[in-house]
Write an enzyme that holds these catalytic residues in place. Sequence first.
Site, PDB file in Angstrom:
ATOM      1  N   HIS A   1      41.169  41.782  46.782  1.00 22.31           N
ATOM      2  CA  HIS A   1      41.059  40.520  46.040  1.00 22.31           C
ATOM      3  C   HIS A   1      41.057  39.338  47.018  1.00 22.31           C
ATOM      4  O   HIS A   1      40.293  38.386  46.861  1.00 22.31           O
ATOM      5  CB  HIS A   1      42.217  40.371  45.055  1.00 22.31           C
ATOM      6  CG  HIS A   1      42.252  41.443  43.996  1.00 22.31           C
ATOM      7  ND1 HIS A   1      41.136  41.809  43.282  1.00 22.31           N
ATOM      8  CD2 HIS A   1      43.260  42.233  43.530  1.00 22.31           C
ATOM      9  CE1 HIS A   1      41.455  42.770  42.421  1.00 22.31           C
ATOM     10  NE2 HIS A   1      42.734  43.059  42.565  1.00 22.31           N
TER      11      HIS A   1
ATOM     12  N   ASP B   1      32.944  42.542  40.942  1.00 18.43           N
ATOM     13  CA  ASP B   1      33.659  43.811  40.777  1.00 18.43           C
ATOM     14  C   ASP B   1      33.675  44.606  42.081  1.00 18.43           C
ATOM     15  O   ASP B   1      32.771  44.479  42.908  1.00 18.43           O
ATOM     16  CB  ASP B   1      32.978  44.624  39.659  1.00 18.43           C
ATOM     17  CG  ASP B   1      33.885  45.709  39.119  1.00 18.43           C
ATOM     18  OD1 ASP B   1      35.100  45.673  39.374  1.00 18.43           O
ATOM     19  OD2 ASP B   1      33.359  46.615  38.430  1.00 18.43           O
TER      20      ASP B   1
ATOM     21  N   LEU C   1      26.768  21.099  41.182  1.00 18.27           N
ATOM     22  CA  LEU C   1      26.926  22.455  40.639  1.00 18.27           C
ATOM     23  C   LEU C   1      28.141  22.497  39.722  1.00 18.27           C
ATOM     24  O   LEU C   1      29.199  21.972  40.079  1.00 18.27           O
ATOM     25  CB  LEU C   1      27.129  23.445  41.805  1.00 18.27           C
ATOM     26  CG  LEU C   1      27.506  24.881  41.438  1.00 18.27           C
ATOM     27  CD1 LEU C   1      26.293  25.626  40.865  1.00 18.27           C
ATOM     28  CD2 LEU C   1      28.034  25.641  42.666  1.00 18.27           C
TER      29      LEU C   1
HETATM   30  C1  IPE Z   1      35.406  43.213  34.894  1.00 20.94           C
HETATM   31  O1  IPE Z   1      35.799  44.119  35.862  1.00 20.94           O
HETATM   32  C2  IPE Z   1      36.290  42.007  34.924  1.00 20.94           C
HETATM   33  C3  IPE Z   1      36.189  41.178  36.100  1.00 20.94           C
HETATM   34  C4  IPE Z   1      35.367  41.315  37.097  1.00 20.94           C
HETATM   35  C5  IPE Z   1      37.093  40.066  36.127  1.00 20.94           C
HETATM   36  P1  IPE Z   1      36.744  45.347  35.508  1.00 20.94           P
HETATM   37  O2  IPE Z   1      36.926  46.104  36.755  1.00 20.94           O
HETATM   38  O3  IPE Z   1      37.962  44.875  34.817  1.00 20.94           O
HETATM   39  O4  IPE Z   1      35.862  46.171  34.451  1.00 20.94           O
HETATM   40  P2  IPE Z   1      35.889  47.695  34.049  1.00 20.94           P
HETATM   41  O5  IPE Z   1      37.308  48.025  33.715  1.00 20.94           O
HETATM   42  O6  IPE Z   1      35.412  48.475  35.216  1.00 20.94           O
HETATM   43  O7  IPE Z   1      34.951  47.795  32.886  1.00 20.94           O
HETATM   44  C1  IPE Z   2      37.256  42.945  40.439  1.00 18.89           C
HETATM   45  O1  IPE Z   2      37.582  44.023  41.262  1.00 18.89           O
HETATM   46  C2  IPE Z   2      38.359  41.922  40.333  1.00 18.89           C
HETATM   47  C3  IPE Z   2      39.059  41.908  39.042  1.00 18.89           C
HETATM   48  C4  IPE Z   2      38.751  42.643  38.000  1.00 18.89           C
HETATM   49  C5  IPE Z   2      40.167  40.999  38.929  1.00 18.89           C
HETATM   50  P1  IPE Z   2      38.434  45.233  40.739  1.00 18.89           P
HETATM   51  O2  IPE Z   2      39.876  44.930  40.921  1.00 18.89           O
HETATM   52  O3  IPE Z   2      38.044  45.590  39.341  1.00 18.89           O
HETATM   53  O4  IPE Z   2      38.007  46.382  41.735  1.00 18.89           O
HETATM   54  P2  IPE Z   2      37.669  47.893  41.359  1.00 18.89           P
HETATM   55  O5  IPE Z   2      36.623  47.860  40.286  1.00 18.89           O
HETATM   56  O6  IPE Z   2      38.939  48.513  40.873  1.00 18.89           O
HETATM   57  O7  IPE Z   2      37.173  48.487  42.629  1.00 18.89           O
HETATM   58 MG    MG Z   3      36.623  46.798  38.556  1.00 17.21          MG
END
Ligand code: IPE
Ligand code: IPE
Ligand code: MG
Length: 244
Positions: free
Chosen positions: A34, A17, A128
């Site tokens: 990303h 995240d 793995l």
């Molecule tokens: C969780 O992250 C999903 C992934 C890392 C793929 P999100 O960014 O979607 O989660 P919330 O919305 O902060 O709970």
């Molecule tokens: C995690 O990073 C990747 C996915 C959920 C696909 P985020 O895109 O949720 O990044 P933040 O949380 O908005 O910073």
């Molecule tokens: Mg996120």
Amino acid sequence: MEISGNNIPRHVAIIMDGNGRWAEKHGKERIFGHMNGVESVRNAVRASLKNGVRYLTLYAFSTENWGRPAEEVEALMELLCQSIENESKELCKQGVRVEILGDRSRMSEKVQEHLSLIETQTRKGEKLTLILAINYSSRWEITRMAQHIAQEVAQGKITPESVDQQTVIAHMATASWPDPDLLIRTSGERRLSNFLLWQLAYTELYFTDIYWPDFTEAEYDKAIRSYQGRERRYGLTTKQRREK
Ligand code: IPE
Ligand code: IPE
Ligand code: MG
């Protein structure tokens, strides 16, 4: 350097995240975050191999993530396909077997083809197992499990009384893998966001404020060291655990 000690988690799961906030911090579009997150995936795979972790599950896309702006979703799917094309060979060389966790039916034909391709190409990997959770959510998985068990009861294959924890486990999408020993979530959020709710029952949790694109091998090692300092009691007393 490899981490010493025998107490290495067999299965590490990561909620990757913070890509969006990392990009924002650098004055860039979310997709830039990303893209930079892919390098952290490489690092996590390398660190898992180095430390003898046998299963690595990465939460890459949740069922809720479809609700993001269409251009971000499209860019993420494109990045997934590109990464599969770019990384497949190296993963084979490293002895990594890729498996997919999630509902593929909603994905485009192109994405589905790429997922099947990487599974086939890496199926001989024995060092793995890299589990990519894509269009996954725990509530999707639990609902599907309930449907499958109900169908078997309706067909007279099993009786309601015979349904126990083993039946539930066997009908989960994760049935062929052990439960995670360690869960890592980056970016400072302290929640599970619909990830492996059943499987994480006794998993050790590790939260770090680092955004995913900044998550290096050294950060991964730090999480493992933290895990090594934990005492997993599974509801028992320390004395009981020591006597086991
Ligand atoms: C969780 O992250 C999903 C992934 C890392 C793929 P999100 O960014 O979607 O989660 P919330 O919305 O902060 O709970
Ligand atoms: C995690 O990073 C990747 C996915 C959920 C696909 P985020 O895109 O949720 O990044 P933040 O949380 O908005 O910073
Ligand atoms: Mg996120």
